[in-house]
Enzyme design. Structure first.
Site: not given
Ligand code: NAI
Length: 781
Positions: A264, A393, A247, A190, A242-244, A298
């Site tokens: 990641e 971030e 994740g 996706k 993607g974002s933490t 990132c």
């Protein structure tokens, strides 16, 4: 404007790349896209628009996948997988090579489409995103070719669900799809909702290349579609970038499901400039570090740390360089900074910067387009390490900075973050650079360069930047599993009994924490009965406080991670020698506890295992990757840190040693939770450790029900990884708890391991005990 005027001002003229072919491709597809499932595009359905962030124009309309679409994609992938795997390495290599060739052939189309959809400058899409994506397919065509000879014990995982972000839409697709296909997996991918077009063009390429249907499936939609993939029962692995925050949710959602996972995630990567650096190069490096892709990277060097003696001079040079940055039409070949991906991201970045009152803010004064998601390059100096913008971030073209006085302060500041993706070091002093590199808590270090990536060098981080690597040999581990069939774990009940100890002495074994035998905090103990019902002794019941003490002791023993492999080997041999000297006693104890006659065999296997890891301690070396720059990437294997292990119930001595030995051989410190039903082998083993020169805190042993410790161990912020070889139910508890600080976990998912055989000491133990750090250093001409 006359020629002399032009010479005077040296203004750039416009150099736009034509969007015609890319727009024509969209029109050819009808301007509306369905999903790519089982080798064909589905009819477009209800969904959302994909817009050009530089102009706000609608480019195409995309379909929001339903559960039915996701099911169909997974079904197609599942059906295609066995045949794809059986095609063999060479067969797959030919297909992957064909994809690489077609990507190369259509490079311009991909680059322009990426720019239209994402807003990044054409210079970057043309010179970085697309060539690196091709490189990934070429490289992994090679990995497919070599799989059978080089990874004879590995096989595909099956169907992989892959969810990617919008900052490098095609490149992230390549990072995900190429290794998965190479190792014989099929995929359902996706793309991010803002940037799906190059993924759909890639689908078109798969069709043209004659890729067997169902091998690559692409479904479009937002995070809810991502959730459907994550939750799908027939997917074997989730790979996410993607974002933490997302994740962490995915870690929780997949906990206990048996799905493999790689994450990641974000970063706040330090960019360290020492006083002896080539300051002009370091300034130019920053352009690539934080203004590359508008800072939506990132691993962006987003946290500038400058050595105090040169700080004023460096900031002055940096501001002067910022004045020259050109922000504008991303299709213009002489533009440095394009548009942010979407108004949502623009708002996020603006709000973060506006919410900051600390430090001094400098905004690049160059001309800005009137419309579109353009954000000016920004520098905020004089921040404190704890300021929000130094910790969070921003994911935009905003650089934050502070100064340092000494190299050790630079390291402290660099590591003062919950992330651990990348770091950049600028100095002309090779001793300093190579002294600092191992001290940085990151997966990547760039020396006198930045944001360099290549398929041959694994990419990925530690801490809350996630786990797993993409690229290199190490990246393949995320797409394979061992060939062993695996049997379900048999749960073992402890024996019960009553009465007095057989020899009349009631001993309570203590815990082993920080090199000392310690009474449990709660003061409780439990009896251990033999098969015949006789009392063998008592063991202490560890609670959370004991666990915390053990973690503290393990941290205090961090010097162990700096010892040489040679020294660690000597100590492992010494443990083996001392165990051997008491072999009969251990064998008798194992037989008494388990009611078997396998004790002698187990002791011998444990001694053999200690020898195995003594052997490995100074041989599990890193690699030097040839990367296509003037340099090399040193892939160093570093210890993970503090590992908590729930040891197997079965083979109580051999299982404990099979967890301890690889971990300490690689320089980790461990907290071992002993076999639930048969804990006395572990407590006896304490005496062997005490006489074997193992420094205090390197090995800590806790007894008591693993179920009482598993969650606390997995949630503990100072534990870097947790292994569970205990009861099946512990796997989910560990994986869920590990989401707290996104620590690595390695669990059995209720499958048994033959501790006596090769599986008990595979390379996977060494892999789980190490973290690969890629250090890019200049080398050669
Ligand atoms: P995100 O993490 O929400 O999106 C990344 C991908 O995950 C997209 O494909 C999205 O559709 C999907 N997704 C979203 N929610 C999901 C869920 N619950 N389950 C499964 N998949 C899900 O990132 P977003 O919201 O676009 O950006 C937010 C921030 O995240 C950025 O400002 C940046 O700080 C960070 N980010 C970091 C990236 C990186 O490469 N490390 C990439 C993208 C964003």
């Amino acid at each position: 404007m006359s020629v002399s005027d032009i010479f005077e001002s040296m203004e750039y003229g416009p150099a736009p790349e034509s969007a015609a072919d890319a727009l024509a491709w969209i029109v050819d597809q009808g301007g509306r896209f369905g999903h790519f499932i089982d080798g064909a595009f589905t009819a477009p359905g209800a969904g959302f628009d994909s817009t050009n962030p530089a102009t706000g124009e609608v480019l195409a309309s995309l379909t929001q996948a339903s559960q039915g679409d996701v099911d169909a994609a997974v079904k197609a992938a599942r059906k295609a997988q066995p045949k794809w795997e059986k095609l063999g390495g060479h067969g797959r290599a030919r297909h992957i090579y064909a994809l690489a060739r077609l990507l190369q052939k259509h490079a311009r189309l991909f680059a322009v489409l990426e720019v239209l959809d994402n807003g990044k400058p054409i210079r970057e899409a043309r010179d970085i995103d697309v060539p690196l994506a091709q490189r990934h397919f070429y490289y992994h065509a090679g990995m497919a070719q070599l799989m059978e000879s080089e990874l004879p014990d590995a096989q595909a995982l099956g169907v992989c669900g892959q969810i990617i972000p919008w900052n490098f839409p095609l490149l992230m697709l390549a990072w995900k799809i190429a290794p998965a296909l190479a190792m014989g997996n099929t995929v359902v991918l996706k793309p991010a909702e803002y940037t799906s077009l190059t993924a759909l063009l890639f689908a078109d390429i798969c069709r043209q290349a004659g890729l067997p249907k169902g091998v690559v499936n692409i479904v479009t939609g937002d995070g809810t579609v991502g959730e459907m993939i994550v939750g799908h029962e027939d997917i074997d692995k989730i790979a996410f970038t993607g974002s933490t925050a997302v994740g962490r949710r995915i870690r929780e959602a997949t906990a206990g499901s048996g799905k493999a996972l790689t994450l990641e995630l974000g970063g706040k990567s330090p960019y360290i400039v020492f006083d002896d650096a080539d300051l002009d190069s370091a300034v130019e490096g920053l352009v690539d570090a934080i203004w590359f892709n508008q800072g939506q990277v990132c691993c962006a060097g987003s946290r500038l740390l400058v050595h105090e003696p040169v700080a004023d001079r460096f900031y002055a040079k940096l501001r002067a360089r910022m004045e020259k940055l050109r922000v504008g039409d991303p299709l213009d070949k002489s533009i440095d900074v394009g548009a942010l991906v979407d108004p949502v991201q623009y708002k996020r970045v603006s709000e973060m910067v506006e919410g900051n009152t600390a430090g001094e803010c400098f905004v690049a004064p160059g001309a800005m387009p009137e419309n579109g998601c353009f954000y000016p390059p920004t520098l905020i100096t004089g921040l404190n390490p704890a300021d929000r913008l130094m910790q969070e971030e921003i994911f935009g073209p905003v650089l934050v900075s502070t100064t340092f006085r000494t190299p050790s302060e630079a390291v402290q500041l660099a590591n003062n973050t919950r992330y651990g993706l990348a770091a950049t070091v600028w100095t002309e002093n090779v001793n300093l650079a190579l002294d600092i590199a191992p001290k940085l808590e990151t997966g990547i270090v760039w020396v006198n360069g930045t944001n360099m990536m290549d398929a041959a060098a694994g990419f990925g981080g530690k801490r809350e930047s996630g786990f797993g690597r993409e690229g290199g040999w190490e990246g393949l581990a995320g797409y394979t599993k061992p060939k062993t069939a695996g049997k379900p774990l048999k749960e073992i009940e402890a024996f019960s009994g009553e009465g007095a100890p057989e020899d009349g002495i009631d001993r309570t074994a203590k815990l082993y924490i920080g090199g000392k035998q310690a009474r449990p905090d709660g003061g409780y103990s439990a009896p251990v009965w033999g098969k015949s019902g006789g009392l063998l002794g008592h063991v202490s019941l560890a609670n959370r406080k004991d666990l915390r003490n053990a973690v503290e002791a393990a941290h205090a023993a961090k010097g162990w991670s700096k010892t040489t492999g040679h020294l660690r080997a000597q100590i492992l041999y010494y443990i083996a020698e001392n165990l051997s000297a008491r072999g009969d006693e251990f064998a008798a104890r194992l037989d008494a506890m388990q009611g078997t006659k396998t004790g002698r065999r187990e002791v011998d296997a444990a001694i053999d295992r200690l020898f195995t890891y003594a052997a490995w301690a100074d041989k599990y070396d890193g690699q030097v990757h040839g990367v296509p720059i003037r340099g090399v990437a040193l892939a160093m294997k570093e210890p993970v840190g503090v590992i908590g292990a729930l040891c197997p119930a079965e083979a109580p001595l051999l299982g404990l040693i099979s967890c301890m030995a690889p971990a300490i051989a690689m320089g980790n410190r461990v907290i071992l939770s002993a076999s639930d039903p048969f804990p006395l082998a572990a407590t006896d083993f304490v005496q062997v450790l005490e006489t074997s020169d193992v420094p205090a805190g390197v090995v800590n042993i806790l007894t008591g029900p693993q179920a009482d410790l598993a969650e606390a161990m997995a949630r503990h912020m100072d534990v870097d990884a947790v292994w569970s070889f205990g009861a099946a139910a512990l796997s989910g508890i560990v994986e869920k708890g590990a989401a707290s600080n996104i620590k690595r976990s390695w669990v059995n998912h209720g499958m048994a391991r033959d501790w006596f055989g090769a599986e008990g000491a595979g390379r996977d133990f060494l892999q789980a005990a190490t973290e690969v750090k890629n250090i890019w250093v200049p080398y050669g001409e």
